[in-house]
Motif scaffolding. Structure first.
Motif, PDB file in Angstrom:
ATOM      1  N   THR A  43     -13.297   5.374 -22.648  1.00 52.27           N
ATOM      2  CA  THR A  43     -12.651   4.174 -23.171  1.00 52.27           C
ATOM      3  C   THR A  43     -11.756   3.553 -22.126  1.00 52.27           C
ATOM      4  N   PRO A  44     -11.387   2.303 -22.236  1.00 50.26           N
ATOM      5  CA  PRO A  44     -10.517   1.635 -21.230  1.00 50.26           C
ATOM      6  C   PRO A  44      -9.129   2.230 -21.162  1.00 50.26           C
ATOM      7  N   ASN A  45      -8.593   2.832 -22.253  1.00 50.30           N
ATOM      8  CA  ASN A  45      -7.255   3.420 -22.217  1.00 50.30           C
ATOM      9  C   ASN A  45      -7.189   4.615 -21.267  1.00 50.30           C
ATOM     10  N   ASN A  46      -8.218   5.467 -21.334  1.00 48.53           N
ATOM     11  CA  ASN A  46      -8.233   6.624 -20.420  1.00 48.53           C
ATOM     12  C   ASN A  46      -8.362   6.197 -18.973  1.00 48.53           C
ATOM     13  N   ILE A  47      -9.087   5.160 -18.701  1.00 52.84           N
ATOM     14  CA  ILE A  47      -9.234   4.666 -17.329  1.00 52.84           C
ATOM     15  C   ILE A  47      -7.894   4.177 -16.791  1.00 52.84           C
ATOM     16  N   SER A  48      -7.106   3.524 -17.590  1.00 48.85           N
ATOM     17  CA  SER A  48      -5.796   3.022 -17.149  1.00 48.85           C
ATOM     18  C   SER A  48      -4.828   4.165 -16.857  1.00 48.85           C
ATOM     19  N   THR A  49      -4.863   5.251 -17.670  1.00 48.31           N
ATOM     20  CA  THR A  49      -3.974   6.396 -17.417  1.00 48.31           C
ATOM     21  C   THR A  49      -4.317   7.079 -16.100  1.00 48.31           C
ATOM     22  N   ASP A  50      -5.588   7.199 -15.758  1.00 42.90           N
ATOM     23  CA  ASP A  50      -5.978   7.794 -14.472  1.00 42.90           C
ATOM     24  C   ASP A  50      -5.469   6.957 -13.315  1.00 42.90           C
ATOM     25  N   LYS A  51      -5.537   5.648 -13.436  1.00 43.21           N
ATOM     26  CA  LYS A  51      -5.037   4.791 -12.358  1.00 43.21           C
ATOM     27  C   LYS A  51      -3.533   4.950 -12.182  1.00 43.21           C
ATOM     28  N   GLU A  52      -2.781   5.057 -13.275  1.00 39.01           N
ATOM     29  CA  GLU A  52      -1.331   5.206 -13.175  1.00 39.01           C
ATOM     30  C   GLU A  52      -0.951   6.522 -12.517  1.00 39.01           C
ATOM     31  N   SER A  53      -1.637   7.618 -12.871  1.00 41.43           N
ATOM     32  CA  SER A  53      -1.328   8.918 -12.252  1.00 41.43           C
ATOM     33  C   SER A  53      -1.617   8.910 -10.760  1.00 41.43           C
ATOM     34  N   SER A  54      -2.736   8.291 -10.359  1.00 37.06           N
ATOM     35  CA  SER A  54      -3.050   8.215  -8.919  1.00 37.06           C
ATOM     36  C   SER A  54      -2.027   7.375  -8.173  1.00 37.06           C
ATOM     37  N   GLU A  55      -1.548   6.294  -8.803  1.00 37.73           N
ATOM     38  CA  GLU A  55      -0.519   5.467  -8.152  1.00 37.73           C
ATOM     39  C   GLU A  55       0.790   6.220  -7.998  1.00 37.73           C
ATOM     40  N   LYS A  56       1.158   7.043  -9.003  1.00 38.05           N
ATOM     41  CA  LYS A  56       2.382   7.854  -8.887  1.00 38.05           C
ATOM     42  C   LYS A  56       2.284   8.848  -7.746  1.00 38.05           C
ATOM     43  N   LEU A  57       1.132   9.494  -7.612  1.00 38.89           N
ATOM     44  CA  LEU A  57       0.954  10.443  -6.510  1.00 38.89           C
ATOM     45  C   LEU A  57       1.071   9.745  -5.160  1.00 38.89           C
ATOM     46  N   ASN A  58       0.492   8.575  -5.059  1.00 35.14           N
ATOM     47  CA  ASN A  58       0.573   7.838  -3.792  1.00 35.14           C
ATOM     48  C   ASN A  58       2.010   7.454  -3.462  1.00 35.14           C
ATOM     49  N   THR A  59       2.775   7.031  -4.461  1.00 34.46           N
ATOM     50  CA  THR A  59       4.174   6.670  -4.211  1.00 34.46           C
ATOM     51  C   THR A  59       5.007   7.882  -3.800  1.00 34.46           C
ATOM     52  N   LEU A  60       4.753   9.057  -4.403  1.00 38.41           N
ATOM     53  CA  LEU A  60       5.484  10.262  -4.009  1.00 38.41           C
ATOM     54  C   LEU A  60       5.180  10.651  -2.566  1.00 38.41           C
ATOM     55  N   GLU A  61       3.908  10.570  -2.199  1.00 38.53           N
ATOM     56  CA  GLU A  61       3.546  10.880  -0.814  1.00 38.53           C
ATOM     57  C   GLU A  61       4.198   9.909   0.162  1.00 38.53           C
ATOM     58  N   LEU A  62       4.230   8.647  -0.187  1.00 38.35           N
ATOM     59  CA  LEU A  62       4.871   7.659   0.692  1.00 38.35           C
ATOM     60  C   LEU A  62       6.369   7.909   0.821  1.00 38.35           C
ATOM     61  N   GLN A  63       7.027   8.299  -0.274  1.00 43.51           N
ATOM     62  CA  GLN A  63       8.458   8.620  -0.199  1.00 43.51           C
ATOM     63  C   GLN A  63       8.718   9.819   0.696  1.00 43.51           C
ATOM     64  N   LYS A  64       7.860  10.833   0.601  1.00 45.69           N
ATOM     65  CA  LYS A  64       8.026  12.005   1.474  1.00 45.69           C
ATOM     66  C   LYS A  64       7.863  11.620   2.940  1.00 45.69           C
ATOM     67  N   GLN A  65       6.863  10.791   3.219  1.00 47.89           N
ATOM     68  CA  GLN A  65       6.666  10.348   4.600  1.00 47.89           C
ATOM     69  C   GLN A  65       7.857   9.543   5.107  1.00 47.89           C
ATOM     70  N   ILE A  66       8.421   8.716   4.252  1.00 46.69           N
ATOM     71  CA  ILE A  66       9.595   7.911   4.648  1.00 46.69           C
ATOM     72  C   ILE A  66      10.788   8.813   4.948  1.00 46.69           C
ATOM     73  N   GLU A  67      10.999   9.849   4.124  1.00 50.08           N
ATOM     74  CA  GLU A  67      12.124  10.769   4.363  1.00 50.08           C
ATOM     75  C   GLU A  67      11.957  11.530   5.666  1.00 50.08           C
ATOM     76  N   THR A  68      10.742  11.994   5.943  1.00 55.53           N
ATOM     77  CA  THR A  68      10.507  12.695   7.214  1.00 55.53           C
ATOM     78  C   THR A  68      10.741  11.777   8.406  1.00 55.53           C
ATOM     79  N   LEU A  69      10.311  10.526   8.291  1.00 53.84           N
ATOM     80  CA  LEU A  69      10.549   9.586   9.380  1.00 53.84           C
ATOM     81  C   LEU A  69      12.033   9.299   9.575  1.00 53.84           C
ATOM     82  N   LYS A  70      12.783   9.232   8.477  1.00 49.95           N
ATOM     83  CA  LYS A  70      14.230   9.025   8.595  1.00 49.95           C
ATOM     84  C   LYS A  70      14.894  10.194   9.318  1.00 49.95           C
TER      85      LYS A  70
END
Length: 375
Positions: A43-70
């Motif tokens: 269903t379209p609802n399950n597809i939207s939840t998968d996209k949100e979880s993948s976006e959260k993981l990407n943002t966490l990885e980017l924050q970690k990279q930013i902290e290491t660079l700092k």
């Protein structure tokens, strides 16, 4: 009467009708099957939840990279400050060396001129004395020789006594302040610095603040030919401390002692299992103290761990601290540093004397000579 009239015949079905009915049944069955086999997961609802979880993981990885660079940028900034401070110090040293070399060249030329004038005047004054000796009688010469021999013996006795007194007076003073009561520090230092008068102040289990108490009274009568050796122990590194405050207090106490030479011996590591935290604290303190001394220049720094072999040859097997052999090696290298410091101080004093002489001569000389010796 015909019997066929009462008989009714059924109409035969054509092939097209049967096919249509079969196709209708098949279509209904296929339609029902597709409806039953459709899953609710896609269903379209399950597809939207998968996209949100993948976006959260990407943002966490980017924050970690930013902290290491700092963190990397902060470390690079600290390294740049350290390198700039070293470059400034090297430039100052080079300028001092250049000025001293020019002063020594001018002073050597002046000294050569003075020696030539002194030798010429001595040759002129010695000639009448020789003529007077040749004109004297033999008996008078004998009496003069006997009296001169007696005077020479008296002079030799006086010179020997004055040499002994001068050796006592010119014997350098050395003060060792430490908390080390496990090694033979006094005996090893006396064997190494045989021409020095050594005093060892021991305060067991004492930190840097306790060791530097009343240090100005202990070395109040010292000069630039004397030395004070501050050996930092292990008390401040058994637990975690604020090393910035310790170094600032040490700087404030040692900046007032500009009349003599102060050498700080860095704390030594431990050669034993389960001492990694202790060695890490010692390493961080040594790096911070090196940068502070380099920037403020209030003492000489001696790396006690530089020439030590990290094994049981120079460290105790049970306690892991430095043994007497390692202490002998440390004082041997410390003697080389001490001799270099004394030579630099002697050159500094001699250059100051020469500079004052040149200034006095230039003030009393003519205008052309003063123009020649201008910097």
């Amino acid at each position: 009467m015909n019997f066929l009239e009462n008989i009714t015949f059924r109409r035969t079905r054509t092939q097209s009708q049967t096919d249509n009915t079969e196709e209708g049944k098949l279509s209904e069955s296929t339609i029902d099957g597709t409806v039953e086999n459709v899953s609710t997961d896609d269903t379209p609802n399950n597809i939207s939840t998968d996209k949100e979880s993948s976006e959260k993981l990407n943002t966490l990885e980017l924050q970690k990279q930013i902290e290491t660079l700092k963190n990397e940028l902060k470390l690079a900034y600290v390294e740049l400050n350290r390198l700039s401070a070293e470059n400034q110090l090297l430039k100052k040293v080079q300028q001092n060396v250049d000025t001293l070399s020019t002063n020594t060249c001018n002073s050597s030329k002046k000294a050569k001129k003075r020696k030539n004038t002194n030798t010429s005047t001595n040759n002129i004054t010695e000639s009448p004395h020789k003529k007077a000796k040749s004109s004297s009688t033999p008996q008078k010469d004998i009496q003069k020789n006997e009296t001169s021999r007696a005077n020479k013996n008296v002079k030799n006795i006086n010179l020997s006594s004055t040499n002994i007194d001068s050796e006592k007076q010119t014997r350098r003073k050395m003060c060792i302040i430490s908390s080390n009561n496990s090694n033979k520090v006094l005996q090893i230092s006396q064997n190494t610095f045989q021409d020095s008068q050594i005093i060892h102040y021991i305060t067991p289990n004492a930190g840097i603040a306790k060791l530097t108490e009343n240090i100005d009274k202990k070395i109040g009568q010292y000069s630039l030919q004397d030395c004070c050796i501050l050996m930092i122990g292990e008390h401040d590194f058994s637990t975690t401390n604020n090393y910035f405050d310790i170094i600032i207090n040490l700087r404030e106490t040692l900046q007032t002692l500009d009349h003599t030479n102060v050498i700080i011996c860095l704390p030594t590591y431990k050669c034993k299992e389960y001492c990694d935290v202790f060695n890490w604290r010692v390493e961080t303190f040594n790096n911070l103290l090196y940068l502070d001394v380099l920037s403020h220049n209030y003492a000489y720094l001696f790396d006690s761990n530089l020439q030590l072999s990290y094994n049981s040859d120079m460290f105790s097997k049970f306690k892991g601290i430095i043994n007497n052999k390692g202490m002998q090696n440390m004082f041997k290298n410390l003697k080389q540093l001490y001799t270099d410091i004394i030579e630099c101080n002697n050159d500094y004093i001699n250059n100051n004397k020469i500079a004052t002489e040149i200034l006095n001569d230039s003030s009393s000389s003519t205008k052309s000579e003063t123009d020649f010796f201008l910097p």
